[in-house]
Scaffold this motif. Sequence first.
Motif, PDB file in Angstrom:
ATOM      1  N   THR A  10       0.861  -1.180   0.000  1.00 51.55           N
ATOM      2  CA  THR A  10       0.000   0.000   0.000  1.00 51.55           C
ATOM      3  C   THR A  10       0.895   1.227   0.000  1.00 51.55           C
ATOM      4  O   THR A  10       1.959   1.240   0.629  1.00 51.55           O
ATOM      5  N   LEU A  29       1.947  -4.494 -13.142  1.00 48.29           N
ATOM      6  CA  LEU A  29       1.492  -3.844 -11.916  1.00 48.29           C
ATOM      7  C   LEU A  29       0.019  -3.497 -12.048  1.00 48.29           C
ATOM      8  O   LEU A  29      -0.404  -2.888 -13.035  1.00 48.29           O
ATOM      9  N   VAL A  31      -2.950  -1.514  -9.949  1.00 47.10           N
ATOM     10  CA  VAL A  31      -3.099  -0.537  -8.865  1.00 47.10           C
ATOM     11  C   VAL A  31      -4.579  -0.274  -8.633  1.00 47.10           C
ATOM     12  O   VAL A  31      -5.305   0.092  -9.555  1.00 47.10           O
ATOM     13  N   TYR A  32      -5.001  -0.456  -7.380  1.00 47.36           N
ATOM     14  CA  TYR A  32      -6.386  -0.207  -6.970  1.00 47.36           C
ATOM     15  C   TYR A  32      -6.382   1.002  -6.044  1.00 47.36           C
ATOM     16  O   TYR A  32      -5.623   1.050  -5.071  1.00 47.36           O
ATOM     17  N   MET A  55      -9.330   0.827 -10.783  1.00 50.91           N
ATOM     18  CA  MET A  55      -8.062   0.107 -10.896  1.00 50.91           C
ATOM     19  C   MET A  55      -7.435   0.444 -12.247  1.00 50.91           C
ATOM     20  O   MET A  55      -8.152   0.703 -13.215  1.00 50.91           O
ATOM     21  N   HIS A  64       7.009   4.805 -15.991  1.00 54.86           N
ATOM     22  CA  HIS A  64       6.011   5.409 -15.091  1.00 54.86           C
ATOM     23  C   HIS A  64       6.635   6.731 -14.645  1.00 54.86           C
ATOM     24  O   HIS A  64       7.615   6.732 -13.918  1.00 54.86           O
ATOM     25  N   LEU A  67       2.945   9.667 -10.444  1.00 56.63           N
ATOM     26  CA  LEU A  67       1.821   9.197  -9.633  1.00 56.63           C
ATOM     27  C   LEU A  67       1.575  10.330  -8.647  1.00 56.63           C
ATOM     28  O   LEU A  67       2.428  10.612  -7.810  1.00 56.63           O
ATOM     29  N   VAL A  78      -3.281   3.846  -2.266  1.00 61.33           N
ATOM     30  CA  VAL A  78      -3.456   2.841  -3.318  1.00 61.33           C
ATOM     31  C   VAL A  78      -2.869   1.515  -2.869  1.00 61.33           C
ATOM     32  O   VAL A  78      -1.959   1.467  -2.041  1.00 61.33           O
ATOM     33  N   ALA A  80      -0.927  -1.541  -4.553  1.00 57.62           N
ATOM     34  CA  ALA A  80      -0.181  -1.912  -5.756  1.00 57.62           C
ATOM     35  C   ALA A  80       0.152  -3.401  -5.672  1.00 57.62           C
ATOM     36  O   ALA A  80       0.764  -3.848  -4.705  1.00 57.62           O
TER      37      ALA A  80
END
Length: 96
Positions: A10, A29, A31-32, A55, A64, A67, A78, A80
Amino acid sequence: LKDYELLAVTLDIVPGGTDAAPHRHDADLFVYVLEGSVEVELEGRGKSVHRRGEMFHEPRNALHSLLRNVDPRAPARVLAVFVIGKGRQFYVPAGN
């Protein structure tokens, strides 16, 4: 899938905070978004915003570059989940 494993973490992102260091993951990956809203920028996909209950997926080795918690007053959180081959690096700085 005996050569793969799951790694779940998290991430708490302070109001208006960002993880601005460009990097890749040698893993898929998922992610929620548990709380708040986050903006993400992925190579070839541009920027997108995801809210609580949504998600998104980062393909293996996609750059990436952002974020960010879009709310300047409330934290975001989040979950992950990395699907990673055993022995692979889950964090690879940009340029490597």
